[in-house]
Design an enzyme around this catalytic site. Structure first.
Site, PDB file in Angstrom:
ATOM      1  N   SER A  33       6.983  -0.784  10.317  1.00 56.46           N
ATOM      2  CA  SER A  33       5.607  -0.670   9.844  1.00 56.46           C
ATOM      3  C   SER A  33       5.414   0.741   9.311  1.00 56.46           C
ATOM      4  O   SER A  33       5.973   1.703   9.861  1.00 56.46           O
ATOM      5  CB  SER A  33       4.642  -0.904  11.019  1.00 56.46           C
ATOM      6  OG  SER A  33       3.376  -0.377  10.706  1.00 56.46           O
ATOM      7  N   MET A  36       0.847  -1.198   0.000  1.00 55.38           N
ATOM      8  CA  MET A  36       0.000   0.000   0.000  1.00 55.38           C
ATOM      9  C   MET A  36       0.886   1.253   0.000  1.00 55.38           C
ATOM     10  O   MET A  36       0.456   2.327   0.403  1.00 55.38           O
ATOM     11  CB  MET A  36      -0.929   0.000   1.218  1.00 55.38           C
ATOM     12  CG  MET A  36      -1.894  -1.180   1.204  1.00 55.38           C
ATOM     13  SD  MET A  36      -3.399  -0.887   2.136  1.00 55.38           S
ATOM     14  CE  MET A  36      -2.748  -0.625   3.767  1.00 55.38           C
ATOM     15  N   HIS A  43       9.378  -3.619   3.237  1.00 55.23           N
ATOM     16  CA  HIS A  43       8.947  -3.823   1.846  1.00 55.23           C
ATOM     17  C   HIS A  43      10.153  -4.125   0.953  1.00 55.23           C
ATOM     18  O   HIS A  43      10.078  -4.985   0.086  1.00 55.23           O
ATOM     19  CB  HIS A  43       8.260  -2.562   1.302  1.00 55.23           C
ATOM     20  CG  HIS A  43       7.000  -2.182   2.023  1.00 55.23           C
ATOM     21  ND1 HIS A  43       6.908  -1.072   2.829  1.00 55.23           N
ATOM     22  CD2 HIS A  43       5.781  -2.776   2.060  1.00 55.23           C
ATOM     23  CE1 HIS A  43       5.689  -0.978   3.314  1.00 55.23           C
ATOM     24  NE2 HIS A  43       4.984  -2.004   2.885  1.00 55.23           N
ATOM     25  N   LEU A  74       6.593   2.939   1.691  1.00 57.36           N
ATOM     26  CA  LEU A  74       7.559   1.835   1.682  1.00 57.36           C
ATOM     27  C   LEU A  74       8.680   2.053   2.692  1.00 57.36           C
ATOM     28  O   LEU A  74       9.130   3.167   2.933  1.00 57.36           O
ATOM     29  CB  LEU A  74       8.149   1.693   0.279  1.00 57.36           C
ATOM     30  CG  LEU A  74       7.128   1.432  -0.840  1.00 57.36           C
ATOM     31  CD1 LEU A  74       7.839   1.352  -2.190  1.00 57.36           C
ATOM     32  CD2 LEU A  74       6.321   0.160  -0.573  1.00 57.36           C
ATOM     33  N   HIS A  75       9.130   0.930   3.262  1.00 53.07           N
ATOM     34  CA  HIS A  75      10.252   0.952   4.204  1.00 53.07           C
ATOM     35  C   HIS A  75      11.084  -0.306   3.985  1.00 53.07           C
ATOM     36  O   HIS A  75      10.781  -1.104   3.081  1.00 53.07           O
ATOM     37  CB  HIS A  75       9.739   1.076   5.652  1.00 53.07           C
ATOM     38  CG  HIS A  75       8.700   0.048   6.005  1.00 53.07           C
ATOM     39  ND1 HIS A  75       8.970  -1.298   6.090  1.00 53.07           N
ATOM     40  CD2 HIS A  75       7.365   0.166   6.273  1.00 53.07           C
ATOM     41  CE1 HIS A  75       7.873  -1.951   6.417  1.00 53.07           C
ATOM     42  NE2 HIS A  75       6.874  -1.086   6.524  1.00 53.07           N
ATOM     43  N   LYS A 116       5.319  -9.963   9.389  1.00 49.05           N
ATOM     44  CA  LYS A 116       4.844  -8.945  10.331  1.00 49.05           C
ATOM     45  C   LYS A 116       3.319  -9.037  10.447  1.00 49.05           C
ATOM     46  O   LYS A 116       2.769  -8.982  11.539  1.00 49.05           O
ATOM     47  CB  LYS A 116       5.293  -7.566   9.821  1.00 49.05           C
ATOM     48  CG  LYS A 116       4.504  -6.395  10.290  1.00 49.05           C
ATOM     49  CD  LYS A 116       5.005  -5.912  11.593  1.00 49.05           C
ATOM     50  CE  LYS A 116       4.261  -4.744  12.197  1.00 49.05           C
ATOM     51  NZ  LYS A 116       3.110  -4.226  11.519  1.00 49.05           N
TER      52      LYS A 116
END
Ligand code: PAF
Length: 304
Positions: free
Chosen positions: A210, A55, A62, A58-59, A174
């Site tokens: 997250s 969605m 991802h 991004l971090h 997660k």
């Protein structure tokens, strides 16, 4: 060779201008028919396809899924779509922290093949009424507190599977219940995709990454890693043979005494069907969801 040329011409044609007319070096596809056309070309070349649904916002979590896809697939599609169907009425759909421009910039550094970033109208044109829901397993844990969440997730992921027909699809542990639900949906609907679960990526202090961590105040961010610490303490105590109910109660008290404002659940469950366990089993997962002010954190650990 001819096919490759045809493919490259097609891809160049669909390169999108970003905000302020900044050209992106990455191919951004907005429509289902464009994705399908590209897929036809890839299939003609016998290339296998990895899908990473996101969605946005991004971090590193991802990025780890994307890197896994790049290592296992000939071609990787990353989706950016904030799925309205999986948000409850009082949830954060309107302020979800996705920013398409910065997500695309982040993806330019990874060699993903296409970004599929459709509009809501493209995914849910008016009159679209079909939902996929998984009773029982979708009603447990997260389902108890977010009643429409897994119907929203299963529906959009099923649609993405139908659109991209990936060989592999990548999801983080997660959201452990989400991973189990997607595996079950693919199995029940005979969708020929291999679901690849990828480990949780954590900050140095243990907090699971997250997109919603940006909601935490500085003070809440200091307290947040306690959730992971407490899950590990539960595991240690279970291994030492202490009584489950007592361990879980003490863990809840510790979280509440340390600044968490509400515990939605803290449970030890079977790692396949997510039913709560009364006794310790090597096939267990410890899962928790708790609030720090207005921010809800979830986390989980396996026991082996
Ligand atoms: O985990 C997420 O980000 C979402 O639930 C998913 C799988 C992309 C579906 O919208």
């Amino acid at each position: 060779m001819r096919m490759r040329l045809k493919q490259e011409l097609f891809l160049q044609a669909s390169i999108t201008m970003l905000e302020n007319d900044i050209p992106s070096t990455i191919t951004i596809v907005r429509t289902i028919s464009d994705v399908k056309n590209i897929l036809k070309l890839w299939r003609n070349d016998n290339l296998n396809v990895g899908l990473v649904p996101t969605m946005g916002a991004l971090h590193e979590g991802h990025f780890s899924l994307i890197k896994k896809s790049l290592s296992l697939s000939d071609r990787t599609i990353v989706t950016l779509f904030v799925n309205p169907k999986q948000f409850g009425r009082n949830e954060d759909f309107d302020k979800y922290p996705a920013n398409e421009l910065s997500d695309i910039k982040a993806l330019e550094n990874l060699s993903v093949d296409i970004i599929f970033a459709p509009s809501t109208e493209e995914m849910y044109p008016s009159g679209n009424i079909t939902n996929i829901s998984l009773p029982d397993i979708g009603d447990l844990l997260e389902g108890e507190f977010r009643p429409d969440f897994f119907t929203g997730v299963a529906t959009i992921v099923c649609k993405l599977f139908m659109i991209a027909s990936p060989d592999l699809a990548f999801f983080g542990e997660k959201d452990y219940q989400q991973l189990i639900i997607i595996e079950k949906m693919a199995q029940d609907l005979n969708i020929p995709v291999e679901i690849v679960g990828c480990p949780i990526i954590r900050s140095k202090d243990g907090l699971a990454l997250s997109s919603r961590n940006v909601y935490l105040s500085d003070n809440e961010r200091l307290v947040a890693p306690l959730l992971y610490k407490v899950l590990n303490e539960i595991l240690d105590n279970v291994r030492n043979g202490e009584q489950l109910i007592k361990i879980l109660n003490n863990a809840k008290i510790k979280l509440l005494d340390s600044g968490f404002t509400k515990i939605d659940y803290l449970k030890i469950c079977d790692d396949k069907n997510l039913k709560e366990l009364g006794n310790f089993s090597p096939n267990a997962r410890i899962l928790g969801a708790a609030w720090l002010g207005n921010t809800r954190l979830i986390d989980n650990i396996g026991v082996n």
